[in-house]
Design a protein around this motif. Sequence first.
Motif, PDB file in Angstrom:
ATOM      1  N   PRO A 185       0.818  -1.225   0.000  1.00 53.05           N
ATOM      2  CA  PRO A 185       0.000   0.000   0.000  1.00 53.05           C
ATOM      3  C   PRO A 185       0.846   1.266   0.000  1.00 53.05           C
ATOM      4  N   VAL A 186       1.983   1.231   0.689  1.00 56.69           N
ATOM      5  CA  VAL A 186       2.858   2.415   0.766  1.00 56.69           C
ATOM      6  C   VAL A 186       3.521   2.670  -0.587  1.00 56.69           C
ATOM      7  N   LEU A 187       3.969   1.613  -1.241  1.00 55.04           N
ATOM      8  CA  LEU A 187       4.560   1.770  -2.573  1.00 55.04           C
ATOM      9  C   LEU A 187       3.537   2.344  -3.543  1.00 55.04           C
ATOM     10  N   GLU A 188       2.297   1.904  -3.436  1.00 50.46           N
ATOM     11  CA  GLU A 188       1.245   2.402  -4.333  1.00 50.46           C
ATOM     12  C   GLU A 188       1.038   3.899  -4.167  1.00 50.46           C
ATOM     13  N   LEU A 189       1.255   4.399  -2.956  1.00 43.86           N
ATOM     14  CA  LEU A 189       1.095   5.832  -2.690  1.00 43.86           C
ATOM     15  C   LEU A 189       2.327   6.644  -3.094  1.00 43.86           C
ATOM     16  N   GLY A 190       3.411   5.959  -3.462  1.00 39.62           N
ATOM     17  CA  GLY A 190       4.632   6.668  -3.824  1.00 39.62           C
ATOM     18  C   GLY A 190       5.628   6.797  -2.695  1.00 39.62           C
ATOM     19  N   GLY A 191       5.373   6.106  -1.595  1.00 38.26           N
ATOM     20  CA  GLY A 191       6.297   6.135  -0.473  1.00 38.26           C
ATOM     21  C   GLY A 191       7.365   5.065  -0.590  1.00 38.26           C
ATOM     22  N   PHE A 192       8.179   4.955   0.441  1.00 36.10           N
ATOM     23  CA  PHE A 192       9.233   3.949   0.513  1.00 36.10           C
ATOM     24  C   PHE A 192       8.834   2.904   1.555  1.00 36.10           C
ATOM     25  N   ALA A 193       9.265   1.662   1.338  1.00 41.59           N
ATOM     26  CA  ALA A 193       8.899   0.595   2.263  1.00 41.59           C
ATOM     27  C   ALA A 193      10.025  -0.415   2.356  1.00 41.59           C
ATOM     28  N   ALA A 194      10.220  -0.936   3.575  1.00 41.98           N
ATOM     29  CA  ALA A 194      11.233  -1.959   3.820  1.00 41.98           C
ATOM     30  C   ALA A 194      10.569  -3.160   4.478  1.00 41.98           C
ATOM     31  N   HIS A 195      10.910  -4.337   3.987  1.00 42.28           N
ATOM     32  CA  HIS A 195      10.369  -5.576   4.542  1.00 42.28           C
ATOM     33  C   HIS A 195      11.406  -6.226   5.439  1.00 42.28           C
ATOM     34  N   ILE A 196      10.997  -6.541   6.675  1.00 41.77           N
ATOM     35  CA  ILE A 196      11.856  -7.243   7.622  1.00 41.77           C
ATOM     36  C   ILE A 196      11.151  -8.556   7.958  1.00 41.77           C
ATOM     37  N   PRO A 197      11.577  -9.667   7.427  1.00 49.92           N
ATOM     38  CA  PRO A 197      10.851 -10.930   7.628  1.00 49.92           C
ATOM     39  C   PRO A 197      10.864 -11.377   9.080  1.00 49.92           C
ATOM     40  N   TYR A 198       9.798 -12.044   9.458  1.00 44.10           N
ATOM     41  CA  TYR A 198       9.687 -12.678  10.776  1.00 44.10           C
ATOM     42  C   TYR A 198       9.543 -14.174  10.532  1.00 44.10           C
ATOM     43  N   HIS A 199       9.959 -14.992  11.502  1.00 46.37           N
ATOM     44  CA  HIS A 199      10.075 -16.429  11.233  1.00 46.37           C
ATOM     45  C   HIS A 199       8.740 -17.137  11.041  1.00 46.37           C
ATOM     46  N   THR A 200       7.639 -16.512  11.462  1.00 50.36           N
ATOM     47  CA  THR A 200       6.327 -17.087  11.185  1.00 50.36           C
ATOM     48  C   THR A 200       5.358 -15.951  10.873  1.00 50.36           C
ATOM     49  N   THR A 201       4.498 -16.180   9.881  1.00 49.18           N
ATOM     50  CA  THR A 201       3.566 -15.147   9.427  1.00 49.18           C
ATOM     51  C   THR A 201       2.184 -15.764   9.249  1.00 49.18           C
ATOM     52  N   TRP A 202       1.170 -15.088   9.735  1.00 51.03           N
ATOM     53  CA  TRP A 202      -0.203 -15.543   9.541  1.00 51.03           C
ATOM     54  C   TRP A 202      -0.462 -15.724   8.050  1.00 51.03           C
ATOM     55  N   VAL A 203      -1.149 -16.801   7.700  1.00 53.89           N
ATOM     56  CA  VAL A 203      -1.328 -17.140   6.289  1.00 53.89           C
ATOM     57  C   VAL A 203      -1.999 -15.997   5.521  1.00 53.89           C
ATOM     58  N   PRO A 214      11.721   0.369  -7.195  1.00 50.52           N
ATOM     59  CA  PRO A 214      12.800   1.293  -6.819  1.00 50.52           C
ATOM     60  C   PRO A 214      12.674   1.861  -5.413  1.00 50.52           C
ATOM     61  N   HIS A 215      11.464   1.819  -4.844  1.00 44.51           N
ATOM     62  CA  HIS A 215      11.252   2.332  -3.490  1.00 44.51           C
ATOM     63  C   HIS A 215      11.203   1.227  -2.443  1.00 44.51           C
ATOM     64  N   PHE A 216      11.532  -0.005  -2.838  1.00 39.70           N
ATOM     65  CA  PHE A 216      11.423  -1.150  -1.935  1.00 39.70           C
ATOM     66  C   PHE A 216      12.793  -1.617  -1.463  1.00 39.70           C
ATOM     67  N   LEU A 217      12.876  -1.936  -0.179  1.00 42.63           N
ATOM     68  CA  LEU A 217      14.122  -2.399   0.415  1.00 42.63           C
ATOM     69  C   LEU A 217      13.862  -3.697   1.167  1.00 42.63           C
ATOM     70  N   ILE A 222      16.221  -5.642  11.490  1.00 42.40           N
ATOM     71  CA  ILE A 222      15.920  -4.220  11.608  1.00 42.40           C
ATOM     72  C   ILE A 222      17.189  -3.376  11.606  1.00 42.40           C
ATOM     73  N   THR A 223      18.280  -3.919  12.130  1.00 45.31           N
ATOM     74  CA  THR A 223      19.524  -3.148  12.170  1.00 45.31           C
ATOM     75  C   THR A 223      20.119  -2.952  10.772  1.00 45.31           C
ATOM     76  N   ASP A 224      19.721  -3.781   9.812  1.00 43.03           N
ATOM     77  CA  ASP A 224      20.205  -3.621   8.433  1.00 43.03           C
ATOM     78  C   ASP A 224      19.727  -2.324   7.808  1.00 43.03           C
ATOM     79  N   LEU A 225      18.740  -1.688   8.425  1.00 45.58           N
ATOM     80  CA  LEU A 225      18.233  -0.424   7.882  1.00 45.58           C
ATOM     81  C   LEU A 225      19.253   0.698   7.989  1.00 45.58           C
ATOM     82  N   LEU A 226      20.014   0.733   9.057  1.00 44.36           N
ATOM     83  CA  LEU A 226      20.842   1.887   9.371  1.00 44.36           C
ATOM     84  C   LEU A 226      21.821   2.275   8.254  1.00 44.36           C
TER      85      LEU A 226
END
Length: 231
Positions: A185-203, A214-217, A222-226
């Motif tokens: 949703p953030v990319l669709e608005l023209g913003g930037f977004a970063a995904h930090i995976p977690y070991h389990t995710t609700w289906v 180009p706006h996705f990281l 979380i420390t990889d952001l710095l």
Amino acid sequence: MNTEIKTIAFDADDTLWDNEPYFREAEDRFCALLEDYLPHHSVSQELYKTELQNLSLYGYGIKGFMLSMIETICRVSAGTASLQGVQAAIQLGQDMLRQPVVLLDGVEQVLGTLKGKYRLVMATKGDLLDQERKLKQSGLQDYFHHIEIMSDKQVADYRKLLRHLDCNPGQFLMLGNSIKSDVLPVLELGGFAAHIPYHTTWVHEQYEHSLEHPHFLQLNTITDLLPYLSL
């Protein structure tokens, strides 16, 4: 990373602290309650179906999960389950609401590094009282300029948040563990977004496709952001 970013928003559940494992543990215990009616995997499927049907009524969070468990008991048992089973489902939900808040590795380090250099926001969805409880117990309140507990995380919800913050999408970065809720949703608005995976995710939040933008990281922690920010 865009050096014009001024506001950084963080998802909370499974980004700042543990959450999903409590749901999975409660679901396993719930499935055991109904083992006289259906196999474990079938109970899990019935519960998930009920949760999806109820999202528009109850939203996200433990209280909606509790109500969906009770409804699933009634349906799976054709109304023959005892009130003790219903009470057990309520107890499962209450146990979840009493779980301690466990911060993920690196969270305080990152927030401490960014505070004062960026406007920090917590943007999460779920039950208002429960999210307020977790935030208070986390001790992270003072890092954030603004707290937004959202009923959902669709484009319109982020647009409302950005308007409230008086923030241009090109100056906004969202971080979270869900591609569907925290990134797309953030990319669709023209913003930037970063995904930090977690070991389990609700289906319901799982996203099986590759994503290039180009706006996705894509980060590992979380420390990889710095290193990507202008500090």
